[in-house]
Design a protein around this motif. Structure first.
Motif, PDB file in Angstrom:
ATOM      1  N   PHE A  46      34.454  45.148  44.252  1.00 28.00           N
ATOM      2  CA  PHE A  46      34.438  45.240  45.704  1.00 28.00           C
ATOM      3  C   PHE A  46      33.240  44.444  46.215  1.00 28.00           C
ATOM      4  CE2 PHE A  46      36.999  49.011  44.798  1.00 28.00           C
ATOM      5  CZ  PHE A  46      37.976  48.898  45.751  1.00 28.00           C
ATOM      6  N   VAL A  47      33.275  44.030  47.466  1.00 33.33           N
ATOM      7  CA  VAL A  47      32.174  43.280  48.049  1.00 33.33           C
ATOM      8  C   VAL A  47      31.027  44.237  48.345  1.00 33.33           C
ATOM      9  CG1 VAL A  47      31.430  41.891  50.018  1.00 33.33           C
ATOM     10  CG2 VAL A  47      33.706  41.566  49.057  1.00 33.33           C
ATOM     11  N   SER A  48      29.890  43.982  47.706  1.00 29.55           N
ATOM     12  CA  SER A  48      28.662  44.739  47.970  1.00 29.55           C
ATOM     13  C   SER A  48      27.494  43.814  47.653  1.00 29.55           C
ATOM     14  CB  SER A  48      28.588  45.997  47.099  1.00 29.55           C
ATOM     15  OG  SER A  48      28.385  45.646  45.741  1.00 29.55           O
ATOM     16  N   GLU A  49      26.319  44.144  48.157  1.00 30.97           N
ATOM     17  CA  GLU A  49      25.141  43.315  47.871  1.00 30.97           C
ATOM     18  C   GLU A  49      24.894  43.206  46.375  1.00 30.97           C
ATOM     19  OE1 GLU A  49      21.533  43.793  50.168  1.00 30.97           O
ATOM     20  OE2 GLU A  49      22.709  44.850  51.691  1.00 30.97           O
ATOM     21  N   GLU A  50      25.009  44.322  45.665  1.00 35.63           N
ATOM     22  CA  GLU A  50      24.742  44.324  44.228  1.00 35.63           C
ATOM     23  C   GLU A  50      25.742  43.446  43.478  1.00 35.63           C
ATOM     24  OE1 GLU A  50      25.078  47.207  46.041  1.00 35.63           O
ATOM     25  OE2 GLU A  50      22.939  47.598  46.214  1.00 35.63           O
ATOM     26  N   ASN A  51      27.016  43.554  43.826  1.00 35.47           N
ATOM     27  CA  ASN A  51      28.031  42.752  43.147  1.00 35.47           C
ATOM     28  C   ASN A  51      27.877  41.265  43.453  1.00 35.47           C
ATOM     29  OD1 ASN A  51      29.132  44.978  41.913  1.00 35.47           O
ATOM     30  ND2 ASN A  51      30.759  45.229  43.405  1.00 35.47           N
ATOM     31  N   ILE A  52      27.537  40.925  44.705  1.00 31.68           N
ATOM     32  CA  ILE A  52      27.328  39.523  45.056  1.00 31.68           C
ATOM     33  C   ILE A  52      26.096  38.978  44.351  1.00 31.68           C
ATOM     34  CG2 ILE A  52      26.702  37.952  46.938  1.00 31.68           C
ATOM     35  CD1 ILE A  52      28.550  39.591  48.726  1.00 31.68           C
ATOM     36  N   ASP A  53      25.001  39.738  44.353  1.00 31.55           N
ATOM     37  CA  ASP A  53      23.787  39.302  43.665  1.00 31.55           C
ATOM     38  C   ASP A  53      24.048  39.096  42.175  1.00 31.55           C
ATOM     39  OD1 ASP A  53      22.333  39.309  46.000  1.00 31.55           O
ATOM     40  OD2 ASP A  53      21.392  41.266  45.633  1.00 31.55           O
TER      41      ASP A  53
END
Length: 91
Positions: A46-53
């Motif tokens: 899912f799109v989240s800051e942690e996953n994008i980082d």
């Protein structure tokens, strides 16, 4: 998952599955798996800051990058996620 709130919608060119968390379950979902059967599941985040980082850390700077390269990487912040849009800020 809560069964009564779970829904399935199928059309000629699309399928959507709506899932609802059980009352005692809190926090955002990080990932989900899908496939034809349990032996062939694919994982999606899912799109989240942690996953994008995490994704950008592996794509933009593999393990052989120097510390100075890591410090100069852009900061990505997920501001808003709705059904219609995702708002992300890049510093």
């Amino acid at each position: 998952l809560v069964s009564p709130e779970t829904s399935v919608s199928v059309s000629a060119h699309n399928a959507a599955i709506g899932l609802a968390k059980a009352p005692g379950s809190t926090g955002p979902w990080e990932k989900f798996c899908f496939g034809l059967d349990a032996s062939a599941l694919q994982e999606r985040l899912f799109v989240s800051e942690e996953n994008i980082d995490g994704f950008l850390g592996t794509v933009l700077c593999p393990s052989f990058c120097s510390q100075s390269a890591l410090e100069s990487q852009p900061l990505i912040e997920v501001l808003d996620v709705t059904e219609d849009r995702i708002q992300i800020r890049l510093k």
